[in-house]
Every structure is written in structure tokens, then in C-alpha cells.
Design an enzyme around this catalytic site. Sequence first.
Site, mmCIF file in Angstrom:
data_model
loop_
_atom_site.group_PDB
_atom_site.id
_atom_site.type_symbol
_atom_site.label_atom_id
_atom_site.label_comp_id
_atom_site.label_asym_id
_atom_site.label_seq_id
_atom_site.Cartn_x
_atom_site.Cartn_y
_atom_site.Cartn_z
ATOM 1 N N GLY A 15 6.926 4.457 16.248
ATOM 2 C CA GLY A 15 6.487 3.375 17.136
ATOM 3 C C GLY A 15 5.293 2.667 16.534
ATOM 4 O O GLY A 15 4.684 3.137 15.575
ATOM 5 N N GLY A 55 2.037 2.177 15.875
ATOM 6 C CA GLY A 55 0.812 2.960 16.061
ATOM 7 C C GLY A 55 -0.433 2.130 15.829
ATOM 8 O O GLY A 55 -1.534 2.518 16.212
ATOM 9 N N LYS A 98 -1.642 -6.615 13.133
ATOM 10 C CA LYS A 98 -1.663 -5.253 12.579
ATOM 11 C C LYS A 98 -3.107 -4.795 12.416
ATOM 12 O O LYS A 98 -3.903 -5.493 11.786
ATOM 13 C CB LYS A 98 -0.962 -5.292 11.207
ATOM 14 C CG LYS A 98 -0.507 -3.949 10.693
ATOM 15 C CD LYS A 98 0.513 -4.145 9.568
ATOM 16 C CE LYS A 98 0.865 -2.835 8.898
ATOM 17 N NZ LYS A 98 1.866 -3.029 7.826
ATOM 18 N N GLY A 130 -5.283 3.609 14.505
ATOM 19 C CA GLY A 130 -4.811 2.292 14.920
ATOM 20 C C GLY A 130 -5.372 1.152 14.080
ATOM 21 O O GLY A 130 -5.186 -0.019 14.408
ATOM 22 N N ARG A 176 0.968 -11.177 11.200
ATOM 23 C CA ARG A 176 2.260 -11.276 10.503
ATOM 24 C C ARG A 176 3.222 -12.043 11.387
ATOM 25 O O ARG A 176 3.163 -11.941 12.609
ATOM 26 C CB ARG A 176 2.728 -9.840 10.288
ATOM 27 C CG ARG A 176 4.129 -9.669 9.832
ATOM 28 C CD ARG A 176 4.322 -8.273 9.293
ATOM 29 N NE ARG A 176 4.661 -7.326 10.347
ATOM 30 C CZ ARG A 176 4.738 -6.011 10.138
ATOM 31 N NH1 ARG A 176 4.463 -5.495 8.962
ATOM 32 N NH2 ARG A 176 5.079 -5.206 11.124
ATOM 33 N N ARG A 225 13.698 -2.770 14.092
ATOM 34 C CA ARG A 225 13.952 -2.015 12.859
ATOM 35 C C ARG A 225 15.212 -1.174 13.019
ATOM 36 O O ARG A 225 15.653 -0.940 14.145
ATOM 37 C CB ARG A 225 12.771 -1.064 12.604
ATOM 38 C CG ARG A 225 11.431 -1.759 12.601
ATOM 39 C CD ARG A 225 10.359 -0.914 13.307
ATOM 40 N NE ARG A 225 9.144 -1.704 13.507
ATOM 41 C CZ ARG A 225 8.119 -1.711 12.658
ATOM 42 N NH1 ARG A 225 8.133 -0.949 11.603
ATOM 43 N NH2 ARG A 225 7.082 -2.478 12.881
ATOM 44 N N ASP A 247 12.316 3.138 9.528
ATOM 45 C CA ASP A 247 11.447 2.378 10.429
ATOM 46 C C ASP A 247 10.838 1.177 9.715
ATOM 47 O O ASP A 247 10.220 0.323 10.352
ATOM 48 C CB ASP A 247 10.330 3.274 11.002
ATOM 49 C CG ASP A 247 9.540 3.980 9.915
ATOM 50 O OD1 ASP A 247 10.148 4.685 9.101
ATOM 51 O OD2 ASP A 247 8.301 3.808 9.873
ATOM 52 N N ASN A 248 11.026 1.100 8.415
ATOM 53 C CA ASN A 248 10.530 -0.057 7.662
ATOM 54 C C ASN A 248 11.666 -0.980 7.235
ATOM 55 O O ASN A 248 11.476 -1.827 6.360
ATOM 56 C CB ASN A 248 9.748 0.405 6.429
ATOM 57 C CG ASN A 248 8.440 1.086 6.803
ATOM 58 O OD1 ASN A 248 7.907 0.865 7.896
ATOM 59 N ND2 ASN A 248 7.930 1.921 5.922
HETATM 60 P P1 AMP Z 1 3.913 2.931 7.818
HETATM 61 O O1 AMP Z 1 3.923 3.987 6.768
HETATM 62 O O2 AMP Z 1 2.754 1.979 7.743
HETATM 63 O O3 AMP Z 1 5.221 2.227 7.945
HETATM 64 O O4 AMP Z 1 3.669 3.707 9.209
HETATM 65 C C1 AMP Z 1 4.464 4.773 9.673
HETATM 66 C C2 AMP Z 1 4.090 5.099 11.092
HETATM 67 O O5 AMP Z 1 2.730 5.523 11.173
HETATM 68 C C3 AMP Z 1 4.221 3.961 12.077
HETATM 69 O O6 AMP Z 1 4.624 4.492 13.313
HETATM 70 C C4 AMP Z 1 2.816 3.407 12.142
HETATM 71 O O7 AMP Z 1 2.565 2.708 13.333
HETATM 72 C C5 AMP Z 1 1.997 4.679 12.058
HETATM 73 N N1 AMP Z 1 0.659 4.453 11.491
HETATM 74 C C6 AMP Z 1 0.345 4.173 10.203
HETATM 75 N N2 AMP Z 1 -0.988 4.049 10.051
HETATM 76 C C7 AMP Z 1 -1.533 4.246 11.269
HETATM 77 C C8 AMP Z 1 -2.869 4.256 11.775
HETATM 78 N N3 AMP Z 1 -3.923 4.031 10.999
HETATM 79 N N4 AMP Z 1 -3.042 4.502 13.104
HETATM 80 C C9 AMP Z 1 -2.005 4.747 13.897
HETATM 81 N N5 AMP Z 1 -0.726 4.762 13.500
HETATM 82 C C10 AMP Z 1 -0.489 4.512 12.198
HETATM 83 MG MG MG Z 2 6.080 0.971 9.005
#
Ligand code: AMP
Ligand code: MG
Length: 492
Positions: A91, A93, A118, A131, A181, A188, A257-258
Site C-alpha cells: 500500500g 506507505g 510522494k 513516510g 508525480r 498496479r 507493486d511497481n
Molecule cells: P518501493 O520499494 O518504493 O516501491 O516501496 C515498497 C513499499 O514500501 C511500498 O508499500 C511503499 O509505500 C513502502 N515504503 C517505502 N519507503 C517507505 C517509507 N519511507 N515509509 C513508509 N513506507 C515506505
Molecule cells: Mg513502489
Amino acid sequence: MTSILNKLAFHNSFSSLDDVFFSWVKPQGLWGVRLAHANPEAAQLIGLSQQDLETDEFLQIFSGNQVPAAFAPLAMAYSGHQFGVYNPQLGDGRGLLLAEARPANSESAAPFWDIHLKGAGRTPYSRFGDGRAVLRSSIREYLGSEALFHLGVPSTRALALFASKEPVQRETEETGALLVRMSQSHVRFGSFEFFHYTRQPEKVKQLADYVIDKHHPDLPDDDSRYPLFLQRVVLATAELIAHWQTIGFTHGVMNTDNMSIIGETFDYGPYGFLDDYIPNFVCNHSDHQGRYAYDQQPGIGLWNLNALAHGLSTLIDTDDIKHALSLYEPHIRDCFATKTRAKLGLTTEEEDDVVLATGWLQLLQDERADYTRSYRALSHFSLTGDNSALRDQFVDRDSLDQWLLLYSKRLEREGSVDENRRSLMCANNPKYILRNYLAQKAIEAAEQDNDFSEVDRLLTLLKKPYDEQPEFEAYAAAPPESAKGLELSCSS
Ligand code: AMP
Ligand code: MG
């Protein structure tokens, strides 16, 4: 002065879905936030001007300090397969869908754009994360997404980058940043997986109908729409990855998820462009197995589509799923072949073209030649004139000459004319790409001196990657040996 909000029309369609699809979240702004860079081209898509981007109102609203009534900020629910393993709890985050907007004076068919922020703080999906997004990774996404778009590769867009004074802890202390963005969808593959694995088939259907109505309105209004929808996602994904392969782009974190449901390059993490042609190049330093290596991407695309198809298996029967997935391989092959022919300057098709292309790539691999520079140099090949500039780039000239002999014969068979071929090839072989070391220089200036002029310069130059830009000649040089094939960490 009139509010910039008057220039926008809103239709927050995702927020009108059931609340299992998202959580309402108020953005948390950053201390000392300021506009670091804004992109007038993306702004134009929603009807905002350069002047609008410079207003305090833009800063306050798009950095999440103020939430106008027309916005409906939410974090989307999804799950997904990360490095091959299902993670039920992902989700948004640290990202929020602020609103869906288009220019106020749009024609009725004009698309609405997701305005996604973001780095705006914790959400119910943050797990252990803060976050936040750091400046370094926000600059990388800002530049990377625009670079791909201007190379002609489907991508999310970047509207604005905000810097701040807010400390954010990673391996070392960094500062928080925000990226705005834009995309026509933030759904996704993992969005479908979430509802499938939580056994909510009616929600899978609701989401599929939402995406189909929005992006494939021509599909029939009955159950036959679902297999057709999957076929379209299969084809769009194949085309996207063929594109990546031809420009030498490695995404780095192709978790489901990407993966964008509309086939865009999505979620820029530790991505990288090839410097030397090393097919098993891995840009993500945490990817020890090389799962997402450059040459693995086509196969991973199919793996991810399988995961999506599984998520849709309550809507589509097995034979239809198999049929849809069977379209992937021939399509990615065709797209790659078509794009490679253009890169080689060929305007006709011959069966042995694949042998010719493979021979060229083998040469680059044996030489560890620079992928982008070699193709660009080949674009200036002459059937009759001097080719010393090309030959100078190679050590093993005998092998090059042998290949050039085959190439010349092939060109002669189709009556190729140097000048015509050169323009075709230069339009398909970029001169400028966002090499990691170039992005790194821009990041260092921003981090150390609050200086975003290099970000600006890169954005300017990457808007015309196929053009000669003599003032930027140095940016087309081979990277220094020490800066080649940098691996990047996921922590962002
Ligand atoms: P990503 O690798 O950026 O695609 O993120 C994978 C998952 O981790 C997604 O659910 C993001 O929302 C969550 N996420 C990545 N970085 C953070 C962060 N600093 N705080 C909270 N959630 C994060
Ligand atoms: Mg991601």
C-alpha cells in the site's frame, strides 16, 4: 489574483470507490519546504503555466501544506510480489493521491491526471517506514521519469520537486523532499493481487471495471471484457519492456507493486541506464541474485503478468488466461525486432536481421563497449566515406570490420542512403541518457549547496535526447571508469 485552483477541473474517481480501496490521509508537510524545481511541460497537461508554478499557492497546495476542498487525499491499498515473494501488506506507505485533475477548459475527452505526492508522511500502510522520501531519491525519480518520457518510453511524469530542512534518517541523516508525480493511473498489478488474496472477488471485479471504464472504454460491457483487458495489459507490458531493452534501461525493482496497469514505467528506485554493454547488469545493490538484471527484464515481465493473471482468476477462466499470456513472447520479440531494426537503420525486413543484430550486440559485449555511444556512432556509419570515428571506439577492429562487411551488404540490398539512414538512426539512438554519474553530480550539488542548477541543466538536455546539442557535448561522453555501472541502494 485568481486562485490556480480555478484553472483546474477535478474528478476524484478513485475516491468514489468503496473505502476498502484506500484510506483517507492528510498530507504532512515538511519543515522549511521550498520549491526546488518544477516542470512546465507536465504543468501544461493540467493547464498550469510557468507563472503558476512560481506562486506561493502552488507551493502550499502541491507540497501538502494546505488541502483545498477539491482535493481528496488518500493512500491506495495494494499488495504484491517482492523479489518473487508475496507480501500481503504494502500500500501507499509514503505516497498520496491528492486529486485527479485536468485543465478547467478541457474538451470532454481530455484525460484526468492523478496528482500524486510522494514523501508526505505516514499512512496506515507505512509499516515501519517514516513516510518520507529523501532528496537524493526524489531527484532521481524526477529526472528519470522525464528522461524516459522524452526518450519515447511510456512513463509517469514529474511535476514538481520540493526540498526541505526536515531531517530524515537513513544510513546517515539526510533531508526530506517531496515529489509530485503525474500519471493517468496509479493502479498496479499488486492492487488486484491485494483483493484476490484477501478473498474479495467482488472487489477485484469492481477494480477491473474501474480500470476498464477509464482506460479501455471501447471494450464490451459484459464478461468478455475481462480477458480482453488482460490481453491489453499483456501487450502494453511487452511493449514497455521491449522499449526498456532497446534504450538500455534497467528498472531495478520490478516487483508487482511497481508494475503499472497502464504499462508505464513506474516507481523509480535504484534504476540505471547501461554504460558498458553488460547484459546481466544489475543496478540494485540489494538484488544479490540478479533477479532484475537488465537481461532478465523480459522474463520478469511475463512472471509479473502471471501474478496479475492469478489475481484476476476469479474473473477470467484458465484457457483465456493462458491465451492472453501466450501473446507476450511473440509481441515483445516483435517490438524488440522493430525497434532494433530502426536502431540499425533498416527499413525492410529480412529473416537474418536477428543474426545481424545479435552479432552487433555480441561485439559490444566482447568489447564492453558503451551501449549508447556505440549505437550513436554506428548511426554515422557511411557506406562510401570514412568510418574512423566509429572504428576508433573499438579495440578489436577485425571483428568490427567483419561485422561491418555484413552490415554494408545488408544496407546495400535495401538501397540504403547514408543521409536517410542517419536521420532514422539518430531518431532511435539517443545521444544523451541519464547516466548514474550525471544524476549523482546533480544530487551532490543539491545536497551540499542547495544548488538545483544541475537538475535544471539535465532536465533541459534530456528533453531532446536524440538531438545534437553542442553546448552539452560533455554530457554525451563515456563516464569515467570509476563511475561506470554504479549500483544503488533501495533505501530511499
Ligand atoms: P518501493 O520499494 O518504493 O516501491 O516501496 C515498497 C513499499 O514500501 C511500498 O508499500 C511503499 O509505500 C513502502 N515504503 C517505502 N519507503 C517507505 C517509507 N519511507 N515509509 C513508509 N513506507 C515506505
Ligand atoms: Mg513502489
